[in-house]
Structures are given as structure tokens and as C-alpha cells.
Enzyme design. Sequence first.
Site, PDB file in Angstrom:
ATOM      1  N   TYR A   1      43.114  25.865  41.785  1.00  0.00           N
ATOM      2  CA  TYR A   1      43.272  24.607  42.518  1.00  0.00           C
ATOM      3  C   TYR A   1      44.437  23.807  41.935  1.00  0.00           C
ATOM      4  CZ  TYR A   1      41.942  20.150  44.681  1.00  0.00           C
ATOM      5  OH  TYR A   1      41.942  18.987  45.407  1.00  0.00           O
TER       6      TYR A   1
ATOM      7  N   GLU B   1      40.431  10.522  24.595  1.00  0.00           N
ATOM      8  CA  GLU B   1      39.008  10.745  24.885  1.00  0.00           C
ATOM      9  C   GLU B   1      38.779  12.151  25.406  1.00  0.00           C
ATOM     10  OE1 GLU B   1      38.217   7.833  27.908  1.00  0.00           O
ATOM     11  OE2 GLU B   1      39.059   6.207  26.692  1.00  0.00           O
TER      12      GLU B   1
ATOM     13  N   LYS C   1      37.586  14.802  28.120  1.00  0.00           N
ATOM     14  CA  LYS C   1      37.438  14.725  29.579  1.00  0.00           C
ATOM     15  C   LYS C   1      36.214  15.556  29.938  1.00  0.00           C
ATOM     16  CE  LYS C   1      40.030  15.196  33.895  1.00  0.00           C
ATOM     17  NZ  LYS C   1      39.061  15.914  34.702  1.00  0.00           N
TER      18      LYS C   1
ATOM     19  N   LYS D   1      44.954  18.976  30.295  1.00  0.00           N
ATOM     20  CA  LYS D   1      43.913  19.959  30.570  1.00  0.00           C
ATOM     21  C   LYS D   1      43.892  21.105  29.556  1.00  0.00           C
ATOM     22  CE  LYS D   1      41.856  19.758  34.423  1.00  0.00           C
ATOM     23  NZ  LYS D   1      42.201  19.810  35.763  1.00  0.00           N
TER      24      LYS D   1
ATOM     25  N   CYS E   1      20.766  57.773  27.086  1.00  0.00           N
ATOM     26  CA  CYS E   1      19.911  58.868  26.625  1.00  0.00           C
ATOM     27  C   CYS E   1      19.226  59.614  27.771  1.00  0.00           C
ATOM     28  CB  CYS E   1      18.854  58.338  25.653  1.00  0.00           C
ATOM     29  SG  CYS E   1      17.564  57.390  26.465  1.00  0.00           S
TER      30      CYS E   1
END
Length: 818
Positions: A35, A112, A114, A313, A410
Site C-alpha cells: 500500500y 514516540e 507508532k 516506518k 517415518c
Amino acid sequence: MTTPADRIEALRRQLTQASQAYNERDELLIPDADYDVLMRELEALEQAHPELASAASPTVTVGGRPSSRFAEVVHAVPMLSLGNAFSDEEVADFVRRIDERLGRATLAFSAEPKLDGLAISLRYEQGRFVLGATRGDGSTGEDVSANLRQIADIPDQLAGSGWPAVLEVRGEVYMARADFEAYNERARLQGGKVLANPRNGAAGSLRQLDPKISAQRRLSFFAYGTGQVEGGTLPDTHSATLAQLRQWGFPVSDLCQVVQDVTGLLAYYRDIGERRDGLAFDIDGVVYKLDDRAGQQAMGFVARAPRWAIAHKFPAQEQSTTVEAIEIQIGRTGAATPVARLAPVAVAGVIVSNATLHNADQIQRLDVRVGDAVIVRRAGDVIPEVVSVIAERRPQGTTPWQMPTQCPVCGAEIVREEGAAVWRCSGELSCPAQRKEAIAHFASRRAMDIDGLGGKYIETLVEAGIVRGVADLYTLSRDTLLQLKLVLDAADPSALAGSYGPHLPPEGSGIVLNRVLALDANEAGWRAAALAQPVRFAWNTKKIATRWADNLIAAIDSSREARLERVLFALGIEHVGESTAKALAQWFGSLALIRRLPWPLFKRVPDIGGEVARSLGHFFEQPGNQQAIDALMAQIRIGDEHAPSAKLRQGLDRAQLLVDAEIPGITRLRAEKLAAALPSAQDLLDAEHGQFVNAGLPDDTARGLAHWLEQDHHGALLLASEDAMRTLLAQAPAQAEQVGGVLEGQTVVLTGTLTALTRDVAKEKLEALGAKVAGSVSKKTSFVVAGAEAGSKLDKAQALGVEVWDEARLLQFLADND
Ligand code: IVH
């Protein structure tokens, strides 16, 4: 040919659809990372072609339209979005723009986390919560007050004093990872719908019309800003505002910090990035905000975002890729877990090519097929998982997946446990896969702590037939280990990259390898080590290998002296975790006793129920396991064995045995009547229906008992249990032992990150003082120790009024009671 106008049009359509699906229906059509890429492309095109600008472009609008199910709320101050930065340069550009406009010597920012949740606005009038709304399209959101009232983090009444008459607090509603995992675990067991990610959990829950449903999902909140403020003022800086909000009762993340200039911002980004996996919640980046409000006002806004703030990001935790195969992996107890082999894709900075599908039910629920495009998620230290199928991208000709009928390792039959979602390979320890896992568990840190014996070495040792059971670890020679290390590192080209070129190993003090390990080449890559030719190794390669082998031999040797609870845990018995192992060790005292106990006796230990007891019984009934224990005990010594606990005497009688054996319809009262009328197990076996009725059992229970006694070795079980009971009563001291420790009888919960000591050490110390350390908070919890970033457990403790200690208090207490 596609013109820029066509492409802009297509991008706008695609992004609008995706954003509406995400914001209005909590559906993910395009992973976040894709996006962002498409949005960037659109922004670039629009910048290059200003004549094609539109007020309806997703570069200008925010989120989705509000849904008509909830009442609309018009935001007095619009709820904006944030611009994104994906690189250091973009962060530098952001700072430069502010610098150029404000011309200050230094710039202070509030940095901060996000959080990845849902933005909401909370309105307080005269200190009371009156309205809560989603962001919606930024100017109009949805009234979700009723659901927000269910969130313990959101105060109904502001604390302290001095709040403005009207105060809008903005922040993120999110679901902590532990709450998300717990929710999904339950959903998986109950066959319910699982949540794709914590964000969906938060968003979906807030959009429930019935607040009771949203109350079932534990949501959290953290405040990061304000909206409308009237009849009062707030501090001049953002950071001071956050501190003020905290005083009024809002959770503000401890990770918020004031930093200076680009260097400070980037250092913060790196620091939080390193801590990301260990946090209690998902974050998708960090946010930088110019700290002083006057500066913010001077900077103003662009279309949908402030110029004074930006989101930096992190690599996305979800990505799309394709499923190349679905294989099953056999675990320590034989559980067959389907695993998706994926086209490799970078997820949050790590290349992922395998992801768990949990179990067959989950595959069915998601309808994952080979060839599908899927979204994989990797968050925290949780194993990557497939969260959804992108239905629109399914190729033609795929077929639904089915659990194979035979173990791929097995060949034994794969069977489904009754009533459970688990399928299992029935090969037990004859299955090499189960053997490898069992050995890896045995050697693991919390079990026998044989440091250095990683998975690939165990795999090879088992495959080569050198290690067949755990006891064989103790007869490994230094030479075998040395060769193992050299062969495996030779098979892993990266390990040799620095030692010598691919063709000509240098002459030197190398050793000559032959095929001692009998490894055969196969496509798995690192397993391939068919060393037909003698190979010479560079001296430093050999030196590293020698040190490794020596250390490993030392680690194996020091594990020869072990505590009973460690050995019990190391055996890898299903459902027997560390705390059960510890309880078994405390109550019964010796392996010699435990390994011969019929399963009903295990239920005498508090917290051990039928399932765990049967699992223990089943494990010790297997001749192969008994032989493995004999072989192990020839190699190790358990140093802390003791007589069974005196506490066993309480409640250990024949009547209780009949109850513990889970005979249908036999309650404690009926068991007492039977035990009185028929004084031994043999009497019970010899008796018939009529005598059971005479003893006071109802007719159908008596019939049931007679039937039960005829089945499945139940008679032998009762006789053996009675024998074992006698042994226990004979060995357990008559006097209850001195109960020790200042915390005897208290239950403690540890949460959050401790800095001075690890949680394991804290646990050990508290237990040494007699406390029980539990995993979840309830009314019975004596106190909670909350470290940094404590999440939902701390909230729960506060909600229940349970005493909370910080780390300093714990340290003081431990020092005082040392
Ligand atoms: S500030 C005008 N701070 O990220 C500033 N947003 O991509 C508006 N978010 O809508 C937002 N943590 O849902 C801000 N510390 C934080 C945040 C944060 C998460 C979310 C929020 C916002 C979105 C923008």
C-alpha cells in the site's frame, strides 16, 4: 500505452478500495508495505502532473467513510493522518524543512512509538467521558462510546484537577500481543474465527454493535495527543502535554522521549527498532513531532497531514508471497504441524521462507492451497504465520489441501486425536523426527542446559545413527564432535567463506576426514556433505571446531549432575512443563518412584488433572521410554532426590483412588461407601453387581462399575494403584514438613521487563521463598511485580485492586530476605 492519467486513475481506484476495505470492513486487500509503495507512486505522479490533482485523491483524503451502523460524530478539530518517511534521508528532509522555516539553533522533538491499532478521539466534559469516536474520514467518525467504555485503560472520570472544561484526548486503541495470542489460541481450540493481526482485533472489536462482544477482547489504549480544548489550557510543549495527560489518568507509552535534531531522531529509531520484537504490542514505526506548540502552528498542515510531524516506518510485519508447498513438521510429541514453504520474502527485516499454518483446521478455515498468494506475518518472537489468502490472486486449478495419512519422516500412520485439533504421527520414538525434537528439548537451556548442541548437529547425529536416544549424548567422543562440526561447516559454505576458496584448501595443519558420519547428499542443502575425498581444513577452522567440541564436552559433563525437576522436564513428556516437573519432584521426590506410578496417583499433586496424569502414565508405560530412562540413569546422577512429601498423606486413601481413577459415576461419597464395604482392590475385582448395590451404589452406577472393571486393564490399574499408594504411605514421613519461606502460600505474577535480573531468576528467587509464580492475574494473586512496558497484566491487577510492586521494591524485598 498507459498514460500518467490512466495510471493515476488506476492507483486512486486501487488505493481507495483498499483503504475503504481496511477502514470500513477491517479487511486487508493489500499488505501495508505494498500500500505504501503504491501510495508513493501516486504521490510522485501527482507531483509531476499538478494539472491532474484532485481533492478526492487518496493522497488528500484520510481513511474511510464512516459506516452507517453507528451515529456520526463531526470532529470539532479534524483527525489528521501522518506523512511517512522510509529512509534516513527522508527524515533529514523533514527536519530540514522545519529548520528552514523556523530558523532555530536546535530542534526538540517528541519521539514516540507508532502503535498499530485504531485512532480514536475521546471527549471529556467537566472531566467526564462523554463521547468517543473513530477517525472515519478525518472530519466525521463513528460514535463508538459504548465499546470504548469497556476498555479499562480509558478513564471514565479524569484524575487530578485542572482539566479544561472540554478536552479531547486522541490516541490509539490496540490489542497487546499477549491478548491477541491468547484470543487466537482460544479461538483455534474452539474452532472459532481467528484474528489476522492485533490491529484487526482492535478495529473489529470497536466496530461491534454489541459492547459485550467487544468486552471479550481485551483492548488497550495509549494517548498521543489532543483535539479540541476549551475552557482551559495545556502546556506549551507536546511532551509536557503527554505528561499532563498521564497525570489525568491516561496511559502514555514509556517509550516516548524528547530528542534533538536528526541525529537524535535516528538514534531513537534504531533503539526502538532493536527493542521492537520484545515489546508487548505491535508497532509499525515511530512518530516524530516538533515539541513546541508555537513551532507546530508556524509549520501548519499540508493536505492530510501536519508539516510538524512524520511517521518513520519500520519494515512491515506483513508481506504477501506465494505458497510453494505445504509440508508437515513432526514435533517432539508427534504433533503434525502444517508448514507453508513460501517464496522467500523479507518480513520485518528477516527473510521468511517458512510459516506455520498451526493445524489442519486452520488451513481449512483459511482455505490455503499450494499456489496461493498469501499474507504472512512475523511479529515479535512469534513464529511467522500465514494470516490470510488473497482470494483475488488464486491461480486456476488449485485444490484444497488434505492432511497426509502417513508421517513423511517415518511412514507411520498419522492419526487425529479424539476431540482435538491435533493430528499426530503414531511412530513415537521410532520416528527420527520425534527423536530429534526429543533430544533437542532434552539439551535445551531450561532442561539439561547442554549449551552449543544446536538443531543441525542433533539432526545429523540422529540421521547418522550416532545418537539414538538422550543417553547417547553422554558417550559422544570429542573426535566425533570435532568431525561433526567440520563436516557440517563444510556443508554450509558461509561458514567457510573466510577460511579458504572453494577449490583449493590451503596446506597446513588440517585433519583428514573420512565418511565417519556417513552423511549423504540431498537437496536440503546443509545436510549434503558427502565427503568422498579427504578434505584439509585451514588451521583456524579446526581451531574453532576444536574449541566448540571441548566446550560441548564440558557442557555435557556438567549436565551429568542434575536436579530431579530438570530431568523430569527434560524427558519431554507431553503436558509436563517446568512447573509440573517441579511439583512432581517436590511431591514424589524420586524418579525411581515416579517412573513406576500408575497414573491416578499423579492426581494427588495439586494442579495435576486427568489429562496430565494420563499423559505421564502413558509415557512411563512405554517400554522404550523405560529403557531410555535406564540408559540415561547409567550416565547421570540426580543429586536432590528425597522421600515423598508428607503432604501426600493427606487425602491419600482407597476411596480417593477410586475417584482419581475416573470411574464413571463414582463420586467421593460413593467411593467411601465402596471402600468401606470392599476393603481392598482385589475384593472390588472379585465382587459383582449385587455387592456394589449393597454397598450403596445406585443400580446404574453399579452396573457401570462392573462394566468398567472388565475393560482395558482397569483391574490391573486399580491393583497397581493400591500397591503404589501403600509404598507412598510407607515412605512419606508422618509429620508434615516445616513449611518454609516468607512467601509460603502466596501467588505472584511477573510482568513487563525487569532490568536488574531476568524473569527466570526472579521466579526462582520468589519460589525459593515459598511463593507460587503464576502466569495470569486473578483475584487470588497476592501481588504483581511490574517491570518496564508492563501491559495487560498490570492493567488487570489494577482493575482487580491487586497489589503492584515495581522492580525496586522486589529487589529490596529479595535483599531483605536473602
Ligand atoms: S499522531 C496529527 N502519534 O498513526 C497527528 N499517531 O499514520 C496525528 N499512530 O492516525 C497522529 N501512534 O492512528 C500519532 N504516537 C502516535 C501514533 C499515531 C500511532 C497512528 C494514528 C494515526 C496514524 C497515522
